[in-house]
Write a protein that holds these residues in place. Structure first.
Motif, mmCIF file in Angstrom:
data_model
loop_
_atom_site.group_PDB
_atom_site.id
_atom_site.type_symbol
_atom_site.label_atom_id
_atom_site.label_comp_id
_atom_site.label_asym_id
_atom_site.label_seq_id
_atom_site.Cartn_x
_atom_site.Cartn_y
_atom_site.Cartn_z
ATOM 1 N N SER A 111 1.013 -1.306 -0.032
ATOM 2 C CA SER A 111 -0.477 -0.271 0.053
ATOM 3 C C SER A 111 0.798 1.595 0.100
ATOM 4 O O SER A 111 1.545 1.847 1.050
ATOM 5 C CB SER A 111 -0.996 0.013 0.947
ATOM 6 O OG SER A 111 -1.445 1.380 1.094
ATOM 7 N N CYS A 112 0.616 2.017 -1.372
ATOM 8 C CA CYS A 112 1.351 3.639 -1.020
ATOM 9 C C CYS A 112 0.684 4.832 -0.942
ATOM 10 O O CYS A 112 0.017 4.609 -1.990
ATOM 11 C CB CYS A 112 2.312 3.573 -2.419
ATOM 12 S SG CYS A 112 3.875 4.679 -2.460
ATOM 13 N N VAL A 140 -1.392 -1.463 -4.057
ATOM 14 C CA VAL A 140 -2.434 -0.530 -4.195
ATOM 15 C C VAL A 140 -2.569 0.550 -3.345
ATOM 16 O O VAL A 140 -1.485 1.454 -2.645
ATOM 17 C CB VAL A 140 -3.729 -1.277 -2.990
ATOM 18 C CG1 VAL A 140 -4.043 -2.820 -3.494
ATOM 19 C CG2 VAL A 140 -3.027 -1.826 -1.707
ATOM 20 N N GLY A 142 -3.690 4.177 -0.913
ATOM 21 C CA GLY A 142 -4.200 4.482 -0.103
ATOM 22 C C GLY A 142 -3.213 5.548 0.987
ATOM 23 O O GLY A 142 -1.338 5.010 0.824
ATOM 24 N N PHE A 146 -4.397 2.398 8.425
ATOM 25 C CA PHE A 146 -4.988 0.859 7.690
ATOM 26 C C PHE A 146 -4.626 0.180 8.436
ATOM 27 O O PHE A 146 -4.725 -0.153 8.819
ATOM 28 C CB PHE A 146 -3.500 1.339 6.426
ATOM 29 C CG PHE A 146 -2.155 0.467 6.504
ATOM 30 C CD1 PHE A 146 -1.890 -1.166 6.641
ATOM 31 C CD2 PHE A 146 -1.530 1.123 7.086
ATOM 32 C CE1 PHE A 146 -0.625 -0.967 7.562
ATOM 33 C CE2 PHE A 146 0.026 1.548 7.537
ATOM 34 C CZ PHE A 146 0.553 0.208 7.909
ATOM 35 N N ILE A 152 -3.372 -6.514 2.951
ATOM 36 C CA ILE A 152 -1.663 -5.714 2.672
ATOM 37 C C ILE A 152 -1.010 -6.749 2.850
ATOM 38 O O ILE A 152 -0.670 -6.780 4.725
ATOM 39 C CB ILE A 152 -2.376 -4.595 2.687
ATOM 40 C CG1 ILE A 152 -2.928 -3.473 2.541
ATOM 41 C CG2 ILE A 152 -0.958 -3.529 2.813
ATOM 42 C CD1 ILE A 152 -3.286 -2.491 2.871
ATOM 43 N N ALA A 155 3.598 -1.622 4.051
ATOM 44 C CA ALA A 155 2.772 -0.228 3.888
ATOM 45 C C ALA A 155 3.922 0.856 3.878
ATOM 46 O O ALA A 155 4.299 0.805 4.439
ATOM 47 C CB ALA A 155 1.613 0.531 4.777
#
Length: 307
Positions: A111-112, A140, A142, A146, A152, A155
């Motif tokens: 997640s980035c 993904v 975001g 999170f 995930i 992140a």
């Protein structure tokens, strides 16, 4: 009474599971017909293998080997257990290989933050795939808080919020920012005084709702006044950067997110870039295991940020 006690003892004895380590020592000794060679193959001492096999024989209540001189030979019971142990260890190894393959095939979901994902990470994805073809990386978008329950694996986040002390964080790179604008708009937006760039009164300051204080923080750091400059606001940080590319005004651009546009001549950074005190971290549920896919991803992210 004696018969009942004997049966009760035997019942307890048979119900105990056999030692997996003892079975491994027995299988190696039976296969190699030597305690010494079995010990070498298992990185154990001869005495450790001998004791493990003797404990197994005591547990079963039957001899598994005939010991003659420096050789050992399987008894009938030993041959039966040897065949069963080979089948059992074969099933375990096959299952382990299947689980390893499943782990390798499972995607690594990162997640980035959307703007960093769009302007920095995605353009470098082909290089990652070339360097690590065995890692199936899924990206993904975001930002902010999170949950790893959403599938995930890790992140990538800027440390502008509190993620608590239950996550493992690995520092990747510092955030460096500076005003950027379209090169053709430099004469209008930037004035030179004693050879030093300054914002002109016509410089339209591009703000975003996701980083509303970016201009104020930069101005305080540089001891610059923004009074009198016109402003335009956007809902998302990416829009302010795209507006700068279009020549609408001047945006505060993070180095990683504008470096490609600066290199390609789409944006100019007349003031350069300075650290704003924040940075990006890779967040994971637990400490990253050395040599794992996550460890290689973290190393690649660091190298890509420094390149």
């Amino acid at each position: 009474m004696k018969t009942d006690d004997f049966g009760e003892k035997n019942s307890r004895k048979i119900s105990r599971p056999l030692s997996l380590g003892g079975l491994r020592c027995f299988e190696a000794a039976a296969r190699l017909e030597s305690f010494t060679q079995a010990a070498n193959s298992l990185n154990l001492t001869h005495g450790a293998v001998s004791r493990a096999v003797r404990a197994l024989e005591d547990e079963l209540g039957i001899a598994l080997f005939e010991r003659r001189h420096r050789r050992v030979y399987l008894t009938a019971a030993g041959r039966t257990l040897f065949q069963a142990s080979q089948q059992a260890f074969g099933i375990l190894e096959q299952t382990a290989q299947q689980l390893r393959q499943q782990a390798q095939d499972a995607p690594l979901v990162l997640s980035c933050e959307p703007t960093l994902l769009m302007r920095w990470l995605i353009p470098r994805l082909p290089a990652f795939q070339l360097a690590h073809p065995d890692i199936h990386l899924q990206l993904v978008a975001g930002g902010g808080p999170f949950s790893f329950h959403d599938g995930i694996s890790a992140a990538l986040r800027r440390n502008d919020f509190d993620w608590g002390d239950k996550l493992h964080s690995q520092w990747l790179f510092n955030e460096q920012v500076g005003p950027v604008c379209k090169p053709e708009m430099l004469p209008r937006f930037i004035a030179l005084h004693a050879g030093q760039p300054q914002l002109s009164r016509d410089a339209v300051l591009l703000h975003s709702a996701t980083r509303p204080d970016a201009w104020r923080h930069w101005a305080q750091q540089q001891s610059v006044s923004l009074e009198g400059c016109p402003e335009q606001r956007f809902d998302h940080f990416y829009f302010s950067l795209q507006a700068a590319v279009a020549g609408i005004g001047v945006a505060i651009g993070p180095w990683q997110q504008v470096r490609d546009d600066v290199a390609g001549g789409l944006l100019s950074a007349p003031f350069g870039f300075t650290s704003d005190g924040s940075g990006y971290c890779l967040l994971t549920p637990q400490e990253i295991r050395p040599g794992s896919a996550l460890a290689r991803l973290a190393d690649w992210l660091k190298l890509s940020a420094d390149a």
